[in-house]
Design a protein around this motif. Structure first.
Motif, mmCIF file in Angstrom:
data_model
loop_
_atom_site.group_PDB
_atom_site.id
_atom_site.type_symbol
_atom_site.label_atom_id
_atom_site.label_comp_id
_atom_site.label_asym_id
_atom_site.label_seq_id
_atom_site.Cartn_x
_atom_site.Cartn_y
_atom_site.Cartn_z
ATOM 1 N N VAL A 220 -11.358 25.985 -50.194
ATOM 2 C CA VAL A 220 -11.277 25.727 -51.630
ATOM 3 C C VAL A 220 -11.991 26.858 -52.372
ATOM 4 N N VAL A 221 -11.255 27.630 -53.154
ATOM 5 C CA VAL A 221 -11.839 28.693 -53.965
ATOM 6 C C VAL A 221 -11.438 28.497 -55.425
ATOM 7 N N SER A 222 -11.319 27.241 -55.836
ATOM 8 C CA SER A 222 -10.997 26.863 -57.208
ATOM 9 C C SER A 222 -11.893 25.704 -57.612
ATOM 10 N N PRO A 223 -12.119 25.498 -58.907
ATOM 11 C CA PRO A 223 -13.091 24.501 -59.348
ATOM 12 C C PRO A 223 -12.504 23.117 -59.583
ATOM 13 N N GLY A 224 -13.389 22.120 -59.564
ATOM 14 C CA GLY A 224 -13.055 20.801 -60.052
ATOM 15 C C GLY A 224 -12.077 20.010 -59.212
ATOM 16 N N ASN A 225 -12.251 20.030 -57.900
ATOM 17 C CA ASN A 225 -11.355 19.303 -56.994
ATOM 18 C C ASN A 225 -12.149 18.302 -56.153
ATOM 19 N N ALA A 226 -11.427 17.380 -55.518
ATOM 20 C CA ALA A 226 -12.058 16.372 -54.661
ATOM 21 C C ALA A 226 -11.459 16.458 -53.264
ATOM 22 N N VAL A 227 -12.307 16.634 -52.263
ATOM 23 C CA VAL A 227 -11.903 16.715 -50.858
ATOM 24 C C VAL A 227 -12.473 15.486 -50.177
ATOM 25 N N LEU A 228 -11.611 14.503 -49.910
ATOM 26 C CA LEU A 228 -12.061 13.176 -49.509
ATOM 27 C C LEU A 228 -11.372 12.715 -48.232
ATOM 28 N N ARG A 229 -12.158 12.138 -47.316
ATOM 29 C CA ARG A 229 -11.622 11.392 -46.178
ATOM 30 C C ARG A 229 -10.707 12.218 -45.275
ATOM 31 N N ASN A 230 -10.988 13.486 -45.121
ATOM 32 C CA ASN A 230 -10.212 14.339 -44.227
ATOM 33 C C ASN A 230 -10.911 14.480 -42.881
ATOM 34 N N VAL A 231 -10.133 14.789 -41.842
ATOM 35 C CA VAL A 231 -10.667 15.129 -40.533
ATOM 36 C C VAL A 231 -10.308 16.583 -40.251
ATOM 37 N N THR A 232 -11.317 17.411 -40.015
ATOM 38 C CA THR A 232 -11.080 18.827 -39.703
ATOM 39 C C THR A 232 -11.814 19.159 -38.409
ATOM 40 N N HIS A 233 -11.088 19.726 -37.443
ATOM 41 C CA HIS A 233 -11.731 20.026 -36.167
ATOM 42 C C HIS A 233 -11.031 21.186 -35.462
ATOM 43 N N ASP A 234 -11.788 21.894 -34.637
ATOM 44 C CA ASP A 234 -11.276 22.974 -33.791
ATOM 45 C C ASP A 234 -10.557 24.054 -34.593
ATOM 46 N N ASN A 235 -11.040 24.306 -35.804
ATOM 47 C CA ASN A 235 -10.515 25.432 -36.571
ATOM 48 C C ASN A 235 -11.340 26.676 -36.274
ATOM 49 N N GLU A 236 -10.722 27.819 -36.435
ATOM 50 C CA GLU A 236 -11.337 29.081 -36.052
ATOM 51 C C GLU A 236 -12.601 29.388 -36.855
ATOM 52 N N ASP A 237 -12.608 29.040 -38.136
ATOM 53 C CA ASP A 237 -13.767 29.265 -38.997
ATOM 54 C C ASP A 237 -14.364 27.898 -39.336
ATOM 55 N N SER A 238 -14.746 27.656 -40.569
ATOM 56 C CA SER A 238 -15.358 26.387 -40.935
ATOM 57 C C SER A 238 -14.324 25.278 -41.080
ATOM 58 N N ILE A 240 -14.423 22.816 -43.448
ATOM 59 C CA ILE A 240 -14.179 22.804 -44.887
ATOM 60 C C ILE A 240 -15.013 23.915 -45.501
ATOM 61 N N GLN A 241 -14.405 24.691 -46.373
ATOM 62 C CA GLN A 241 -15.104 25.828 -46.960
ATOM 63 C C GLN A 241 -14.910 25.841 -48.472
ATOM 64 N N PHE A 242 -16.024 26.038 -49.198
ATOM 65 C CA PHE A 242 -15.986 26.276 -50.648
ATOM 66 C C PHE A 242 -16.567 27.666 -50.881
ATOM 67 N N TYR A 243 -15.742 28.552 -51.394
ATOM 68 C CA TYR A 243 -16.182 29.932 -51.602
ATOM 69 C C TYR A 243 -16.127 30.291 -53.075
ATOM 70 N N THR A 244 -16.570 31.513 -53.379
ATOM 71 C CA THR A 244 -16.703 32.004 -54.747
ATOM 72 C C THR A 244 -15.528 31.563 -55.616
ATOM 73 N N GLY A 245 -15.835 30.898 -56.714
ATOM 74 C CA GLY A 245 -14.813 30.320 -57.589
ATOM 75 C C GLY A 245 -14.635 28.830 -57.374
ATOM 76 N N GLY A 246 -15.131 28.308 -56.256
ATOM 77 C CA GLY A 246 -14.970 26.895 -55.944
ATOM 78 C C GLY A 246 -16.129 26.055 -56.452
ATOM 79 N N ASN A 247 -16.369 26.094 -57.759
ATOM 80 C CA ASN A 247 -17.495 25.395 -58.357
ATOM 81 C C ASN A 247 -17.152 23.932 -58.668
ATOM 82 N N ASN A 248 -18.198 23.100 -58.713
ATOM 83 C CA ASN A 248 -18.075 21.709 -59.172
ATOM 84 C C ASN A 248 -17.028 20.926 -58.397
ATOM 85 N N ASN A 249 -17.041 21.095 -57.095
ATOM 86 C CA ASN A 249 -16.158 20.327 -56.224
ATOM 87 C C ASN A 249 -16.933 19.207 -55.534
#
Length: 443
Positions: A220-238, A240-249
């Motif tokens: 997520v590199v955009s603001p004002g979103n909701a990331v809820l009830r997800n399952v994330t596993h065995d991905n190469e990087d993180s 769930i990731q919030f990077y520059t621009g991903g404010n107020n999530n």
């Protein structure tokens, strides 16, 4: 391996109340169109269920506001690209034909392309091996991407990658109940100012660029979103990731484990809320807030065995450590509380400016985590990645239901439950029995 998956919730649009008072106002008509290349079909016909169209392109060209397109059996090397939008009263739906198994595979570019479209739903379809993004959204609003399976997006060649689902600049939309796996890039991407997006109930796994550690489960590199009830596993990087621009999530009730970097990563973002997530055995610090990040709330999470074991194809991690890591400028404006941390092997338990080998040492040095606990969470089965809570878990009835972003149901949709065997000594908020992490213990 077993995964607890959450049910996706579908929203339905209602007519304005003023219209309901006038019986002369008819409900919007729905036109049904059908495609199935494996039966007697005709692109010269009208796309009925008895004589469906042969190609998706022909059927899509006949869509109008209020239409539903059902795609049947067969493999379609096409891009689903509507030329118009639906409306609030007459949305457009493109979906799998119930009882049939369509696959959009080998498309020369996107599997779905929605550019400046609104009130469109894409659901119950399988996408495999698209050259570019499996589902691509740019602009528009009130879109629903739900119940799809996307794999193999992008080319497995250096610098040729693509996300499974990308939302670029859209607003007020839902990405729910999708399975995105083994894409040659991030599983789900929100970027280019996408805002008001709810990303819920998805499973994102085994996504990888393949030549650099870069692909996340959800990015997520955009603001004002909701990331809820997800399952994330065995991905190469993180996971769930919030990077520059991903404010107020907001990230709440997610389960993220065995990823090649962090469980939940935050770099150079402000105003983040990380509430009630379960973060287990990721390669580096499980919950990570760093760089110029600030004004964070990190509350009610379970973080166990992060940065002490290899993750993602045996990658050895020698970077930032700790189950929870609050670094750089973040400690000055970050609140952490009601979190459970635990290690089954020697390592850094917590970082808050400095690193600590115990929660007690962190509490004494920072006056944070007054309701935190260092204890075995009592997972059902770590060998099967089943991170639900057993009876007697130290995470039961210990949350803060009053913190911004706290949810009244858990990752599975189960209501909060006051365990009679557990005193609510450390809980806060209007409910004094919310459990820590993504799963609520129940009878």
């Amino acid at each position: 391996m077993s995964l607890m998956r959450s049910l996706s919730l579908c929203a339905t649009a209602l007519l304005p109340a003023g219209l309901l008072a006038f019986p002369s106002v008819a409900e919007a008509a729905t036109t049904s169109l059908y495609v199935d290349r494996t039966v007697e079909c005709s692109d010269a016909g009208t796309g009925t269920s008895s004589t469906p169209y042969c190609t998706i392109g022909k059927a899509v060209s006949k869509l109008a506001a209020g239409s539903t397109l059902y795609i049947g059996d067969g493999v379609y090397a096409e891009t689903i690209k509507p030329t118009l939008s639906g409306t609030e009263v007459e949305p457009i739906t493109i979906t799998g034909w119930p009882g049939r198994n369509p696959t959009i595979a080998g498309s020369t570019y996107y599997g779905v392309s929605l550019t400046d479209r609104s009130y469109v739903t894409v659901s119950a379809l399988t996408f495999a091996g698209t050259v570019a993004d499996g589902i691509y959204v740019s602009g528009g609003d009130h879109l629903t991407i739900t119940g799809n399976t996307i794999s193999g997006a992008g080319r497995p060649v250096k610098s040729k990658t693509a996300p499974g689902i990308s939302i670029r600049g859209a607003g007020s939309s839902v990405v729910s109940g999708n399975t995105v796996h083994h894409n040659n890039g991030t599983g789900i991407l929100l970027t280019a100012g996408a805002t008001g997006i709810t990303v819920s109930g998805n499973t994102a796994s085994f996504n990888a660029d393949g030549f650099q550690r870069n692909a996340n489960g959800i990015n997520v590199v955009s603001p004002g979103n909701a990331v809820l009830r997800n399952v994330t596993h065995d991905n190469e990087d993180s996971g769930i990731q919030f990077y520059t621009g991903g404010n107020n999530n907001l990230a709440a009730l997610n389960v993220t484990y065995n990823n090649g970097d962090h469980g939940i990563d935050n770099l150079n973002v402000t105003g983040g809320r990380l509430i009630g997530n379960t973060v287990y055995r990721n390669c580096t610090s499980g919950i990570n807030v760093e760089g110029t990040s600030g004004n964070f709330q990190v509350v009610g999470n379970i973080a166990v065995d992060n940065a002490v074991y290899p993750a993602y194809q045996g990658i050895s991690c020698a970077r930032r450590a700790g189950n929870i890591g609050i670094w750089d400028s973040a400690p000055a404006s970050t609140t952490v509380d009601h979190n459970l941390v635990w290690l089954t092997t020697a390592g850094k338990m917590y970082a808050f400016g400095s690193t600590y080998t115990s929660l007690a040492a962190m509490q004494a040095a920072t006056q944070q985590e007054s309701h935190g606990i260092q204890a075995d969470p009592g997972f059902v089965s770590t060998g099967d990645w089943d991170l639900r809570l057993l009876a007697g878990s130290a995470a039961i009835d210990r949350g803060d239901s009053g913190v911004s972003g706290a949810q009244s149901t858990d990752i599975t949709g189960a209501s909060r439950y006051d365990d009679p065997a557990t005193a609510n000594t450390f809980a806060e908020g209007p409910r004094d029995y919310d459990d820590l992490g993504a799963y609520e213990f129940g009878p």
